[in-house]
Design an enzyme around this catalytic site. Sequence first.
Site, PDB file in Angstrom:
ATOM      1  N   ASP A 126       0.805  -1.219   0.000  1.00 53.10           N
ATOM      2  CA  ASP A 126       0.000   0.000   0.000  1.00 53.10           C
ATOM      3  C   ASP A 126       0.840   1.272   0.000  1.00 53.10           C
ATOM      4  O   ASP A 126       1.528   1.582   0.973  1.00 53.10           O
ATOM      5  CB  ASP A 126      -0.972   0.000   1.190  1.00 53.10           C
ATOM      6  N   LYS A 141      -8.337  -1.405   3.056  1.00 52.58           N
ATOM      7  CA  LYS A 141      -7.686  -0.109   3.243  1.00 52.58           C
ATOM      8  C   LYS A 141      -7.692   0.296   4.712  1.00 52.58           C
ATOM      9  O   LYS A 141      -6.706   0.836   5.228  1.00 52.58           O
ATOM     10  CB  LYS A 141      -8.390   0.943   2.385  1.00 52.58           C
ATOM     11  N   LYS A 162      -7.914  14.637  -3.466  1.00 51.12           N
ATOM     12  CA  LYS A 162      -8.364  13.985  -2.233  1.00 51.12           C
ATOM     13  C   LYS A 162      -8.347  14.978  -1.081  1.00 51.12           C
ATOM     14  O   LYS A 162      -7.399  15.731  -0.907  1.00 51.12           O
ATOM     15  CB  LYS A 162      -7.466  12.785  -1.918  1.00 51.12           C
ATOM     16  N   LYS A 190       2.416   1.950   3.452  1.00 51.92           N
ATOM     17  CA  LYS A 190       1.591   2.089   4.661  1.00 51.92           C
ATOM     18  C   LYS A 190       1.713   0.897   5.595  1.00 51.92           C
ATOM     19  O   LYS A 190       1.746   1.048   6.818  1.00 51.92           O
ATOM     20  CB  LYS A 190       0.114   2.225   4.268  1.00 51.92           C
TER      21      LYS A 190
END
Length: 496
Positions: free
Chosen positions: A273, A322, A375, A452
């Site tokens: 990620d 996520k 975003k 991540k």
Amino acid sequence: MNGQFNVTPTVEEYEFQTKRTPGKTGLMMISIGGNNGTTLCATIIANHHNIIWHTKAGVQQPNYIGSLFRASTVRIGTEPGSGKEVHVPVSDVLPMVHPNDLVLGGWDISGVPMDKAMERAQVLDYDLQRQVAPYIALLGKPLPSIYYPDFIAANQEARADNMIRGTDKAAHLEHIHADIRKFKKDNELDQVVVFWTANTECYSDIVPGVNDTADNLLASIKMSHSEVSPSTLFAVAAILEGEPFINGAPQNTFVPGAIELAEHHHSFIGGDDLKSGQTKLKSVLAEFLVNAGIKPLSIASYNHLGNNDGHNLSAERQFRSKEISKSSVVDDMVDVNCLLYKAPEVRPKGVPIGKGEHPDHIVVIKYVPAVGDSKRAIDKYYSEIFCGGRSTINIFNECEDSLLATPLILDLTILTELLTRVQYHKVTRNAAKQKDFAPLYSVLSLLSYMLKAPLVKPGTEVINSLNRQCNALEGFLKACIGLEGSSDLLLETRIW
């Protein structure tokens, strides 16, 4: 005993050997026709051909801002006379492949040609798209990809018109094998980095006898077992081909059987990620608060976005993948401070029960089509301070998602290629017992700075602290050229 430790300094000596010349490298992306894939291809083309374009703010030059390896420097020492620190570009520390030299290709479940896919993504300025279009059109139509509807959101079905036919997963695996081999041969490449930048999949269940060992995973592929995801199939294909595979999405692509398979074949893997905006900031701020003796009680993170990634994440099972990758980012920073947070209870054999005390941590992601690739992220840090006081920090972050993610894909590709050229051995005093140089371990945990939910060697602790990840990477690069890691002690400035 009783919270007291005896510390014994030890020294282990290693030698590193790095092949100096980068090989001709290809980058094959899964979802090359998506926002990240088209943005990466278009910006490399712009840099390679030095295409300038007009925006409402003026003339824009192509660059690699946002890339650790193309836009940042590292301290290598001080000048003997003045004591002034000397910094050099990170890319100059060791020979690294240049992004402009990457050979690009890949797969996509959408068969839209690359110039039209770039237009569909709506990420880049029109004038840049206009000038890049003739070049990116030469990449043609993406290769057919694997589409298993159970793993991504139902709303993606409308894009799926370019699939490898049938339901035989062993045949799909061989098809991907053949694609990688052909791409490598046709472009006379030394190496291909295979990169998952496609939609987030739902998590695969870890099932004994199915994906828990390398042999079971391969057998499950032959049986077309339902728990074998597209991303795991791509990973297995790359592993068996001896090519590195990087997972840029949060799902558990690397089930235990995939990691074991990479170990058996001494292939390189990394994930998971891409860490581009909100989570990167969180890994810095949470560490700052805890290290300052401030106790975060809750961290609430909200984001909304309108690109296809957000569309896919609007489905609950994909969002859960996520949520898992985002929620674990503060764990190691909290676990190291037993003064602020109670450690978990321990069973008689020393096995902890649960996670112990942690901040309340929630993550919310919403799909808002109107904002496109831009975003919005809002974070609220609610902390306990001195003698029962409270502190609240609110952060609002607006960013263009694909323009943050693309440099990370480049950095992960550049670093992966470099690490395949590094070998090491442990130095022994007995020359007769000195082992030959060997490649690094299969799981490339040095990629953690850009990810991540870092994949690490089984049985070792995950480090999410951005500062520690950066120090580890910088120290490793310096070790490869015989320099000690950076020290901010600056003792010479603190003594007579």
